[in-house]
Design an enzyme around this catalytic site. Structure first.
Site, PDB file in Angstrom:
ATOM      1  N   LYS A  22      48.912  10.555   3.775  1.00  0.00           N
ATOM      2  CA  LYS A  22      49.971  10.299   4.759  1.00  0.00           C
ATOM      3  C   LYS A  22      50.792   9.070   4.373  1.00  0.00           C
ATOM      4  CE  LYS A  22      48.992   7.944   8.661  1.00  0.00           C
ATOM      5  NZ  LYS A  22      49.835   6.776   8.978  1.00  0.00           N
ATOM      6  N   ASN A  23      50.107   7.998   3.993  1.00  0.00           N
ATOM      7  CA  ASN A  23      50.826   6.737   3.783  1.00  0.00           C
ATOM      8  C   ASN A  23      51.580   6.660   2.458  1.00  0.00           C
ATOM      9  OD1 ASN A  23      50.089   5.977   6.288  1.00  0.00           O
ATOM     10  ND2 ASN A  23      48.513   4.499   5.663  1.00  0.00           N
ATOM     11  N   CYS A 126      52.337  -2.259  18.668  1.00  0.00           N
ATOM     12  CA  CYS A 126      51.569  -1.023  18.754  1.00  0.00           C
ATOM     13  C   CYS A 126      50.127  -1.390  19.043  1.00  0.00           C
ATOM     14  CB  CYS A 126      51.696  -0.189  17.491  1.00  0.00           C
ATOM     15  SG  CYS A 126      50.763  -0.828  16.128  1.00  0.00           S
ATOM     16  N   ARG A 131      52.393  -6.504  14.783  1.00  0.00           N
ATOM     17  CA  ARG A 131      53.061  -5.866  13.643  1.00  0.00           C
ATOM     18  C   ARG A 131      54.568  -6.135  13.575  1.00  0.00           C
ATOM     19  NH1 ARG A 131      50.934   0.099  12.750  1.00  0.00           N
ATOM     20  NH2 ARG A 131      51.477  -0.326  10.597  1.00  0.00           N
ATOM     21  N   ASP A 316      42.134   0.419   7.223  1.00  0.00           N
ATOM     22  CA  ASP A 316      42.210   1.781   7.771  1.00  0.00           C
ATOM     23  C   ASP A 316      40.864   2.510   7.735  1.00  0.00           C
ATOM     24  OD1 ASP A 316      44.858   1.368   8.283  1.00  0.00           O
ATOM     25  OD2 ASP A 316      45.613   2.538   6.602  1.00  0.00           O
ATOM     26  N   ARG A 408      48.050  12.907  14.035  1.00  0.00           N
ATOM     27  CA  ARG A 408      49.021  12.119  13.276  1.00  0.00           C
ATOM     28  C   ARG A 408      48.568  11.945  11.824  1.00  0.00           C
ATOM     29  NH1 ARG A 408      50.237   6.550  15.387  1.00  0.00           N
ATOM     30  NH2 ARG A 408      51.452   6.733  13.487  1.00  0.00           N
TER      31      ARG A 408
HETATM   32  C1  EPZ Z   1      50.635   0.013   6.288  1.00  0.00           C
HETATM   33  O1  EPZ Z   1      51.220  -0.525   7.459  1.00  0.00           O
HETATM   34  C2  EPZ Z   1      49.977   1.310   6.678  1.00  0.00           C
HETATM   35  N1  EPZ Z   1      50.974   2.230   7.198  1.00  0.00           N
HETATM   36  C3  EPZ Z   1      48.879   1.051   7.706  1.00  0.00           C
HETATM   37  O2  EPZ Z   1      48.234   2.276   7.991  1.00  0.00           O
HETATM   38  C4  EPZ Z   1      47.863   0.075   7.119  1.00  0.00           C
HETATM   39  O3  EPZ Z   1      46.906  -0.242   8.106  1.00  0.00           O
HETATM   40  C5  EPZ Z   1      48.585  -1.182   6.651  1.00  0.00           C
HETATM   41  O4  EPZ Z   1      49.657  -0.862   5.734  1.00  0.00           O
HETATM   42  C6  EPZ Z   1      47.652  -2.166   5.945  1.00  0.00           C
HETATM   43  O5  EPZ Z   1      47.061  -1.552   4.846  1.00  0.00           O
HETATM   44  C7  EPZ Z   1      51.659   3.010   6.359  1.00  0.00           C
HETATM   45  O6  EPZ Z   1      51.531   2.932   5.141  1.00  0.00           O
HETATM   46  C8  EPZ Z   1      52.584   4.005   6.954  1.00  0.00           C
HETATM   47  P1  EPZ Z   1      51.556  -4.325   6.430  1.00  0.00           P
HETATM   48  P2  EPZ Z   1      52.267  -1.729   7.372  1.00  0.00           P
HETATM   49  O7  EPZ Z   1      53.016  -4.625   6.378  1.00  0.00           O
HETATM   50  O8  EPZ Z   1      53.072  -1.575   6.131  1.00  0.00           O
HETATM   51  C9  EPZ Z   1      51.733  -8.469   8.925  1.00  0.00           C
HETATM   52  C10 EPZ Z   1      47.326   3.947   9.392  1.00  0.00           C
HETATM   53  O9  EPZ Z   1      46.366   3.995  10.206  1.00  0.00           O
HETATM   54  N2  EPZ Z   1      53.205  -8.371   8.798  1.00  0.00           N
HETATM   55  O10 EPZ Z   1      50.820  -4.287   5.131  1.00  0.00           O
HETATM   56  O11 EPZ Z   1      52.987  -1.780   8.659  1.00  0.00           O
HETATM   57  C11 EPZ Z   1      51.180  -7.356   9.797  1.00  0.00           C
HETATM   58  O12 EPZ Z   1      51.278  -7.657  11.159  1.00  0.00           O
HETATM   59  C12 EPZ Z   1      48.268   2.768   9.353  1.00  0.00           C
HETATM   60  O13 EPZ Z   1      47.566   4.860   8.593  1.00  0.00           O
HETATM   61  C13 EPZ Z   1      53.993  -9.387   9.270  1.00  0.00           C
HETATM   62  O14 EPZ Z   1      53.514 -10.389   9.813  1.00  0.00           O
HETATM   63  O15 EPZ Z   1      51.292  -2.974   7.234  1.00  0.00           O
HETATM   64  C14 EPZ Z   1      49.765  -7.254   9.287  1.00  0.00           C
HETATM   65  O16 EPZ Z   1      49.017  -8.284   9.871  1.00  0.00           O
HETATM   66  C15 EPZ Z   1      48.049   1.803  10.456  1.00  0.00           C
HETATM   67  N3  EPZ Z   1      55.349  -9.276   9.132  1.00  0.00           N
HETATM   68  C16 EPZ Z   1      49.904  -7.549   7.788  1.00  0.00           C
HETATM   69  O17 EPZ Z   1      51.156  -8.247   7.650  1.00  0.00           O
HETATM   70  C17 EPZ Z   1      55.939  -8.200   8.533  1.00  0.00           C
HETATM   71  O18 EPZ Z   1      57.172  -8.151   8.445  1.00  0.00           O
HETATM   72  C18 EPZ Z   1      49.917  -6.327   6.885  1.00  0.00           C
HETATM   73  O19 EPZ Z   1      50.852  -5.387   7.379  1.00  0.00           O
HETATM   74  C19 EPZ Z   1      55.114  -7.162   8.049  1.00  0.00           C
HETATM   75  C20 EPZ Z   1      53.744  -7.261   8.192  1.00  0.00           C
END
Ligand code: EPZ
Length: 431
Positions: A22-23, A126, A131, A316, A408
């Protein structure tokens, strides 16, 4: 609303085909906006998130056609879909669509890179944490986009196109890395991403962008160099296997006992999680077909695990591991460092009789001898599948409510598990 009924206590034996990730599928589909050529994606999973993104892309003017079944294919193999963004007709991604799926915010990158503008709703919080998207906006600004926040929307403009830049992410971000990769591919000049995410899905998207004509070096390491090109073309690309689905079923087998081959799975995509599963007492071998997981008797051993960006233990799979350790012979500690609020499954696992205590960003899981089935509620995608894992090993009946979370991210979950001997069925509205 659909529910899932599980009667626990059966071992899992057989073969589970692993779907496309998915990701990776979501950012690959978004990459179709970067070109007026046709991007053909193979092995796309049948998931609610994929359908939702097709609607969002359709709103921007992307035409898509789904290939029919070919001779010898089963209805369960991933689908091949052709995406064609010949003309982008709308650069706005409205709140109603973006709020349903956070990854859709990433359309900001191809829209600005190709059209010089985008108006994309901020996704909002969420269930698993706040996030924010500040790193994504920072990356777009570094590449020369001017961004205003207006009425809940990020309004981005780069009338003369984007220009290459150095982008240093303060924290590893998967979404930030996807956005920067896509935008920099069509920018004037070169870019370097520092502290980039190394997740396999980033590598998959970079591979696809390279097929489309992008110049990218270093994907899969924390420094990625991109030399912008004036245009990208269509390409054909197969989505890599889902490492989270692989890890989820591996943990289900480690929990119930049995012997299952995860067909098409790639161990190198989740080595750290597989090492943890081995520590719990299951055995894992790589075969020509995929990854074989088995546990025949013997207690589940406790573990001490901390979630980390790739190649560390993935957030995840944290909820699923917690389900597994609820029946370990001893005390486990599971620490979550990626999302601040990803423990909603704790309360629901307690409904099976699990003993879990929260201590800051750690969960202390004291293993119990048996779990008992219960009505439980899915709260987010990975949390809900952790309830399925617990239910498979629990005595008696479990009803999992709010199954749309599972839909999902898990293709044909009930079929895949029931074919391996699990007593699991979907109860549709009215049942
Ligand atoms: C991706 O989300 C995945 N989603 C998530 O999978 C996964 O949990 C996550 O990466 C971490 O591996 C998809 O690929 C569609 P991040 P993403 O930006 O990109 C902080 C699932 O269950 N952050 O790596 O949104 C954030 O809050 C989902 O399939 C900021 O502070 O995650 C988090 O603490 C859920 N500011 C950390 O960084 C930003 O602008 C990592 O988030 C962006 C992120």
């Amino acid at each position: 609303m659909d529910r899932i009924r599980i009667v626990g206590g059966e071992r899992l034996n057989g073969v589970i085909p692993i779907s496309g990730a998915k990701n990776a599928a979501l950012p690959l589909m978004i990459a179709s906006l970067l070109t007026d050529g046709t991007l053909t994606l193979e092995n796309l999973p049948r998931l609610a998130d994929v359908q939702a993104l097709m609607r969002i892309l359709g709103n921007h003017g992307v035409d898509y056609s789904i290939e029919g079944k070919r001779f010898g294919q089963s209805g369960e193999q991933g689908r091949t879909i052709h995406f064609s963004a010949r003309q982008i007709v709308d650069t706005t991604a409205p709140y109603e669509l973006v709020s349903k799926m956070r990854a859709s915010f990433w359309v900001i990158a191809p829209l600005v890179a190709r059209m010089g503008e985008a108006k994309v709703s901020l996704p909002g919080g969420c269930a698993i944490g706040t996030r924010p998207v500040d790193f994504l906006l920072m990356a777009m600004e570094r590449l020369g986009a001017k961004i205003d926040i207006d009425g809940g929307y990020a309004v981005a403009k780069a009338k003369n196109g984007l220009r290459g830049a150095e982008i240093a992410f303060p924290k590893v971000t998967v979404g930030g890395t996807h956005v920067a990769l896509m935008a920099a591919s069509l920018a004037h000049g070169s870019s370097v991403l520092h502290n980039a995410a190394r997740e396999p899905e980033i590598v998959d998207v970079a591979d696809c962008l390279v097929k489309m004509g992008a110049k990218i070096k270093g994907a899969g390491t924390s420094t990625i160099e991109i030399t912008g090109v004036p245009r990208l073309s269509g390409a054909r690309h197969a989505v890599l296997p889902d490492r989270i689905e692989t890890g989820t079923y591996a943990m289900a087998v480690a929990m119930t006992g049995g012997d299952v081959t995860l067909q098409g799975a790639r161990a190198d995509l989740l080595q750290s999680a597989l090492d943890t599963i081995v520590q719990t007492g299951a055995q894992i071998t790589e075969t020509n077909e995929g990854v074989r997981v088995y546990r025949n008797g013997g207690a589940i051993q406790p573990v001490d695990v901390t979630t980390e960006p790739f190649p560390g233990f993935p957030t995840d799979l944290q909820a699923q591991l917690m389900a597994l350790t609820t029946m370990a012979e001893g005390v486990s500690r599971i620490t979550e460092t990626i999302f601040e609020n990803r423990f909603m499954h704790v309360q629901e696992l307690a409904r099976f009789g699990a003993h879990i205590r929260l201590d800051g960003d750690s969960a202390i899981v004291e293993g119990v001898k048996r779990l008992k089935g219960a009505p439980v509620m899915a709260t987010d995608l990975r949390a809900s599948v952790s309830l399925v894992i617990a239910a498979l090993a629990a005595e008696g009946e479990t009803i999992v409510n709010r199954v749309y979370h599972l839909d999902r991210g898990f293709e044909h979950l009930e079929n895949k598990l029931s074919r391996c001997g699990a007593r699991i069925e979907r109860l549709s509205v009215g049942d």
